[in-house]
Design a protein around this motif. Structure first.
Motif, short mmCIF file in Angstrom:
data_model
loop_
_atom_site.label_atom_id
_atom_site.label_comp_id
_atom_site.label_asym_id
_atom_site.label_seq_id
_atom_site.Cartn_x
_atom_site.Cartn_y
_atom_site.Cartn_z
N LEU A 66 60.13 -61.80 -47.59
CA LEU A 66 60.34 -61.68 -46.15
C LEU A 66 61.23 -60.50 -45.79
O LEU A 66 60.91 -59.72 -44.89
CB LEU A 66 60.95 -62.98 -45.61
N HIS A 67 62.32 -60.35 -46.50
CA HIS A 67 63.29 -59.31 -46.13
C HIS A 67 62.79 -57.89 -46.40
O HIS A 67 63.31 -56.93 -45.84
CB HIS A 67 64.63 -59.54 -46.84
N ASN A 68 61.81 -57.77 -47.27
CA ASN A 68 61.22 -56.46 -47.51
C ASN A 68 60.02 -56.20 -46.59
O ASN A 68 59.28 -55.23 -46.78
CB ASN A 68 60.79 -56.32 -48.97
N GLY A 69 59.83 -57.10 -45.65
CA GLY A 69 58.76 -56.91 -44.67
C GLY A 69 57.37 -57.02 -45.27
O GLY A 69 56.42 -56.45 -44.73
N LEU A 70 57.23 -57.81 -46.35
CA LEU A 70 55.91 -57.90 -46.99
C LEU A 70 54.96 -58.80 -46.21
O LEU A 70 53.74 -58.73 -46.39
CB LEU A 70 56.04 -58.37 -48.43
N MET A 71 55.51 -59.66 -45.32
CA MET A 71 54.63 -60.47 -44.47
C MET A 71 53.99 -59.59 -43.40
O MET A 71 53.07 -60.01 -42.71
CB MET A 71 55.41 -61.62 -43.82
N GLU A 72 54.51 -58.37 -43.25
CA GLU A 72 53.91 -57.40 -42.33
C GLU A 72 53.05 -56.39 -43.11
O GLU A 72 52.68 -55.35 -42.58
CB GLU A 72 54.99 -56.67 -41.53
N TYR A 73 52.80 -56.72 -44.37
CA TYR A 73 51.92 -55.87 -45.19
C TYR A 73 50.71 -56.68 -45.65
O TYR A 73 49.56 -56.32 -45.43
CB TYR A 73 52.70 -55.32 -46.38
N GLY A 74 51.00 -57.79 -46.32
CA GLY A 74 49.95 -58.72 -46.73
C GLY A 74 50.26 -60.10 -46.17
O GLY A 74 50.99 -60.21 -45.19
N SER A 75 49.74 -61.13 -46.79
CA SER A 75 49.97 -62.47 -46.23
C SER A 75 50.23 -63.50 -47.33
O SER A 75 50.02 -63.23 -48.52
CB SER A 75 48.76 -62.90 -45.39
N ILE A 76 50.70 -64.66 -46.89
CA ILE A 76 50.90 -65.83 -47.76
C ILE A 76 50.25 -67.00 -47.04
O ILE A 76 50.46 -67.17 -45.84
CB ILE A 76 52.41 -66.09 -47.96
N PHE A 77 49.50 -67.80 -47.76
CA PHE A 77 48.75 -68.91 -47.14
C PHE A 77 47.90 -68.39 -45.97
O PHE A 77 47.66 -69.10 -45.00
CB PHE A 77 49.68 -70.01 -46.63
N GLY A 78 47.51 -67.13 -46.03
CA GLY A 78 46.65 -66.55 -44.98
C GLY A 78 47.39 -65.98 -43.80
O GLY A 78 46.77 -65.33 -42.95
N HIS A 79 48.70 -66.22 -43.71
CA HIS A 79 49.46 -65.75 -42.54
C HIS A 79 50.26 -64.51 -42.85
O HIS A 79 50.98 -64.46 -43.84
CB HIS A 79 50.41 -66.84 -42.04
N GLY A 80 50.14 -63.52 -41.97
CA GLY A 80 50.88 -62.27 -42.15
C GLY A 80 50.01 -61.12 -41.70
O GLY A 80 49.21 -61.24 -40.78
N ALA A 81 50.18 -59.98 -42.39
CA ALA A 81 49.41 -58.78 -42.02
C ALA A 81 48.15 -58.69 -42.87
O ALA A 81 47.95 -59.49 -43.80
CB ALA A 81 50.28 -57.55 -42.22
N TYR A 82 47.31 -57.70 -42.52
CA TYR A 82 45.96 -57.70 -43.10
C TYR A 82 45.63 -56.47 -43.94
O TYR A 82 44.50 -56.33 -44.39
CB TYR A 82 44.92 -57.82 -41.98
N LEU A 83 46.59 -55.57 -44.13
CA LEU A 83 46.28 -54.40 -44.96
C LEU A 83 46.37 -54.79 -46.44
O LEU A 83 45.44 -54.56 -47.21
CB LEU A 83 47.24 -53.24 -44.66
#
Lengths: 803, 183
Positions: free
Chosen positions: A71-88
């Motif tokens: 979370l703190h490295n902004g990886l939820m804004e890069y990929g996702s976990i359990f389908g939720h997050g970003a899409y690149l």
């Protein structure tokens, strides 16, 4: 006693209020039960994970630490976990599950894998007799739940433990790469312990995705993601509840239209309307609080424009991953940083407009404004700017690794998609919203005292109170908490706060605008508001759970989420159709009035809201809503399609519409930039439609097809996103983005600049209006529109009968 | 023939279909809304008058040039004595009903929906052209060209109406109706 007797009674039958209260109570009771069930039955994080010999592989603290690294490295804004997050980037649950199951199959005599855990293409593709056995053994091992609840110990099989050790180097290579080829900054994560913990977090989510729930034949994530290597396929629940929710949608629409088609007495049909003459907006005196909102709208438009530029850069990563027209953008502004700015700014600029519109409308409703409101307005604006720019700078420092650990959590970024902002800024934002509610209260206090709590002034105030209250629920999502639980609370903000309470607040504001203009009777507006609250609450409150089909919550979340969010589309369809009649009254286009309706483009933006509500929230939303569709679709461009059409189409257009309504009173009629308003209306709408139909929708359909046909893992890989046809579709979006920015966002900024300019001029010249503060915005030409007003207000105005 | 050609052709057809559905839906919604506002009134197109649910006839009273409307009005004396007046009108000058004189899309919202429909068709043209540039074999052209021609024809037809029909929205300056009798 006198005050009590002067209190205006409720304008409608009490049944309206009772129905709304019962519906809301029922909805929140069910949601409360589901919160309890999330804590009881959410995917458990084991205390320790051991191999068959009892040796520690990793423990629960490692999983929690890995989650925080993620979370703190902004990886939820890069990929996702359990389908939720970003899409690149990939979905890391699906990614780890694929690689670890490949390693397991190879270890048992199946096809060999490379060092990344991917199958090596065999030059001699003769069938391997041992492969089927290896695959079946892997399925058995991954699906068998070896978690002991009493001791909190999860026992990995030998191959699962080995896969974990072998995948640490893979993720180390990926995240500490000395280049920006994947859209992340160089050497994004290099600390070996962080990388091990991050892999442990991925491993835990993959375990929850494959291991069967105790007593069930499906996993904690309802068998998500689709993965034949561990026999993950749609559950009976996903199929059955998809069918039921589809029937509920069709039946609901039929029933509602049938019922209201029969009883056409909602109040705005058939009857000839009162004819009113509109006061020249530039002759309406503005209070200091109202004048302060000119700056709010200017800041709103500036944030909107920045969000557009950031969004364009985000999109460029998808069209050309490795460079920005030859420039290495990721070295300074990596994808995840730009995306977190993009989604946070979308909330900030929209919220700025709503806050400003609230401050602007309150004195018109209360017909007074206490001293000091202007100063409070500027104080709030500065506080808001500190939160916004603090968040943007903090995100930069966090993602670039300048600050780390607790400092990142408090001042960098928490990293939950849409709730990315650091905790300090989050708390400050809640405080700011409370100050805003206080500002509204001090203006409306005397009016509230004279009103029944079910009437519009109270609804306006209560809807405003709900905004900080439900945003504050986001504080329950903590980065150190179990991921399933954080997701539950996060969606209270993403869904319940945004999709329900902002919607209700804006409905009240829009209805009040028309009442203040005299074109809609207060009684009719009140009906529409209560109908809106009631119908949205039936589906919207419990419907929040449609975000949590696969996040580790039990199956009842899926069942109730699917059913209630499907019927959420029913009022959406109904209210869109009804809103058209309502808006036509509002625009009063055909009425014979001495002065033309002054809010042409504000109303046109509301018409656009109706269109996007139906298309973006209704059609595109329902497209991804059924569990069986979401099972293959989650985290693809179809979600982005829904998000853009609903967020910008509904809330963005509303924010601009509200801004234009208020700006109309700040800019003198002779200087009103009618052409720019028209250009921005067409620019934003055509640009957004192009964005959705040129790229997001077709790409989403292709990605869904890929997911069903080849596999979810394949559909989320960069190989697919950088395919030539996919790249062409991404580039097709360019004209739409240009139209949106040049003809949509920039004219809005220009108009808000004019708002500031003329407000300052009027202030220097001493007012500018020729009415007393709080005077009506209209004069009745014929008919009566003040019949529902309190006696003291009726005596204040002197409607001039027309000829 | 490549998959890109087939996908491009299919998606362009989908966009054209979407434009047709949007056009139908917005027209239908407008008519429904119009029907609500004139609920209980029947229009006699042959003789150009309305009949209210109490049997009173409403004849053309004025033509509003600014808003491109014909206003029909019932006799004031009849309406003021009517038992249904409370639910019908506040006016003491008789109930009024309006009818737009221009063909669809004559309202501002109608123009918005038409604008989106035009955009969908233009996008279909643009997308087909890009695919055509990337795939120039005879078979590709045979599939893409007819759809492109259809899209271009639709774009011309929809855009022509959009440009020709006025918005029906009054200007910012004050507007007045013009009595037919005084013209």
């Amino acid at each position: 006693m006198e005050e009590k007797s002067a209190r205006r009674s409720f304008l409608l039958s009490k049944g309206w209020l009772q129905a709304v209260i019962i519906v809301m109570l029922l909805g929140f009771t069910v949601l409360g039960i589901l919160a309890l069930r999330t804590y009881q039955e959410g995917a458990p994080v084991p205390v320790k994970i051991v191999d068959p010999n009892g040796d520690l592989v990793f423990d629960g603290d490692d999983v929690s630490a890995g989650q925080q690294v993620f979370l703190h490295n902004g990886l939820m804004e890069y990929g996702s976990i359990f389908g939720h997050g970003a899409y690149l980037g990939p979905d890391y649950t699906a990614d780890y599950l694929r690689r670890s199951s490949n390693i397991s199959i190879a270890e048992k005599g199946g096809p060999p894998v490379d060092k990344d855990g991917m199958e090596i293409e065999d030059p001699d593709p003769s069938p391997m007799p041992s492969a089927d056995v290896a695959r079946q053994e892997t399925i058995n091992e991954f699906r068998r739940n070896q978690f002991d609840e009493e001791s909190g110990t999860l026992t990995f099989t030998r191959s699962q433990a080995e896969a974990f050790e072998r995948l640490i180097p893979y993720y180390t290579r990926f995240f500490s790469a000395d280049n920006t080829e994947n859209g992340l900054r160089k050497e994004a994560i290099t600390d070996p312990e962080d990388l091990r913990n991050l892999t442990a977090f991925f491993a835990w989510t993959a375990w929850a995705a494959a291991a069967e729930r105790p007593g069930k034949d499906y996993s904690y994530t309802n068998n998500w993601p689709p993965e034949p290597r561990v026999d993950n396929k749609p559950t009976a629940n996903a199929l059955v509840w998809s069918a039921i929710s589809l029937v509920a949608l069709l039946g609901g629409i039929g029933l509602l239209f049938g019922a209201f088609g029969r009883y056409r007495d909602l109040g705005w049909h058939g009857r000839e309307q009162t004819v009113v003459s509109f006061r020249d907006p530039s002759k309406v005196t503005l209070t200091p609080g109202q004048k302060s909102t000119a700056w709010f709208f200017f800041v709103m438009a500036a944030l909107f424009l920045i969000q557009c530029f950031v969004g364009a850069a985000v999109q460029h990563y998808r069209a050309e991953l490795t460079s920005f027209f030859g420039f290495d953008l990721a070295a300074i502004l990596p994808y995840n940083l730009l995306r977190t700015w993009h989604v946070q700014l979308s909330i900030f600029w929209v919220a700025t407009s709503f806050v400003a519109a609230g401050i602007f409308l309150a004195p018109m409703i209360a017909r007074r404004e206490p001293k000091g409101q202007g100063k409070l307005g500027y104080f709030l604006l500065v506080a808001l700017a500190i939160v916004v720019f603090g968040t943007l700078i903090g995100s930069y420092l966090g993602i670039h690794g300048v600050i780390a650990d607790a400092a990142t959590n408090w001042f960098g970024l928490q990293g939950f998609e849409y709730l990315d902002l650091a905790r300090f800024w989050q708390v400050l934002l809640v405080v700011g919203l409370l100050v805003w509610v206080y500002m509204l209260f001090r203006v409306m206090r005397s009016r509230l005292r004279r009103e029944h709590p079910g009437n519009m002034p109270w609804l306006f105030f209560l809807a405003a109170c709900a905004i900080p209250a439900f945003y504050a629920v986001g504080l329950l999502a903590r980065t150190s908490e179990d991921f399933t639980i954080t997701e539950f609370w996060r969606f209270w903000v993403v869904h319940l706060w945004v999709e329900d309470f902002l919607e209700i607040f804006t409905t009240v504001m829009v209805a009040y605008m028309f009442v203040l203009l005299g074109v809609v009777r207060e009684r009719v507006a009140l009906m529409v508001i209560l109908l809106d609250i009631g119908l949205y609450s039936v589906g919207g409150v419990v419907g929040t759970m449609h975000h949590l089909y696969f996040s580790g919550t039990p199956a009842e979340h899926m069942a109730l989420g699917a059913f209630f969010s499907a019927i959420e589309v029913v009022p959406l369809t109904f209210l869109t159709v009804e809103a058209w009649s309502f808006l036509q009254l509002g625009a009063n286009q055909e009425a014979k009035s001495d002065a033309a309706f002054p809010h042409r483009w504000a109303v046109m933006f509301l018409v656009a809201v109706g269109f996007w509500n139906f298309l973006g929230a209704g059609v595109f939303g329902f497209l991804v809503n059924l569990p069986i569709v979401s099972y293959f679709e989650i985290g693809t461009a179809l979600t982005a399609n829904h998000a853009h059409a609903a967020m910008m189409g509904v809330y963005g257009m509303l924010a601009i519409g509200l801004a234009l309504f208020c700006l109309r009173y700040m800019i003198p009629s002779k200087k009103w930039p009618e052409k720019w308003a028209k250009v921005s209306f067409w620019g934003t709408n055509l640009g957004l439609a192009w964005m959705c139909f040129a790229t997001l929708l077709p790409l989403g359909i292709m990605q869904l097809y890929k997911s069903v046909n080849d596999g979810y893992f394949e559909a989320r890989q960069l190989d697919f996103l950088t395919d030539k046809t996919t790249e062409m579709i991404e580039w097709l979006r360019l004209p739409g983005d240009l139209i949106f920015i040049v003809f949509g966002a920039i004219p809005v900024l220009w108009m808000t600049f004019l708002g500031v300019k003329y407000t300052l001029i009027r202030s220097r010249e001493g007012g500018g209006g020729d009415d007393e503060a709080g005077a009506d915005l209209f004069t009745v030409v014929s008919g009566t529109s003040l019949e529902d007003e309190p006696p003291e207000f009726q005596s204040r105005t002197d409607p001039t009968p027309g000829t | 023939m490549s998959a890109e050609v087939l996908l491009g052709a299919a998606y362009a057809a989908l966009l054209l279909g979407g434009a047709v559905v949007l056009e139908w839906l917005s027209r239908h919604t407008h008519n429904r809304s119009q029907a609500y506002r004139t609920s209980g009134f029947d229009y006699d197109a042959q003789h150009d008058f309305w009949v209210c649910h109490q049997g009173e006839q409403l004849w053309p009273a004025e033509f509003d040039r600014e808003r491109r409307l014909v206003r029909y009005r019932a006799r004031a004396a009849v309406c003021n004595a009517c038992p249904a007046k409370r639910d019908c009108t506040d006016s003491t000058g008789g109930r009024e009903v309006t009818r737009a004189v221009d063909p669809w899309p004559h309202s501002e919202a109608g123009r918005f929906h038409r604008g989106i429909a035009v955009m969908l068709v233009v996008l279909a043209c643009f997308e087909l052209s890009v695919v055509l540039v990337r795939n120039r074999e005879a078979a590709d052209i045979a599939v893409l060209a007819p759809i492109l021609a259809l899209a271009a024809a639709m774009a011309w037809w929809l855009a022509r109406d959009l440009v020709r029909t006025p918005s029906g929205f009054p200007d910012v300056k004050p507007a007045h109706g013009n009595r037919i009798g005084s013209e």
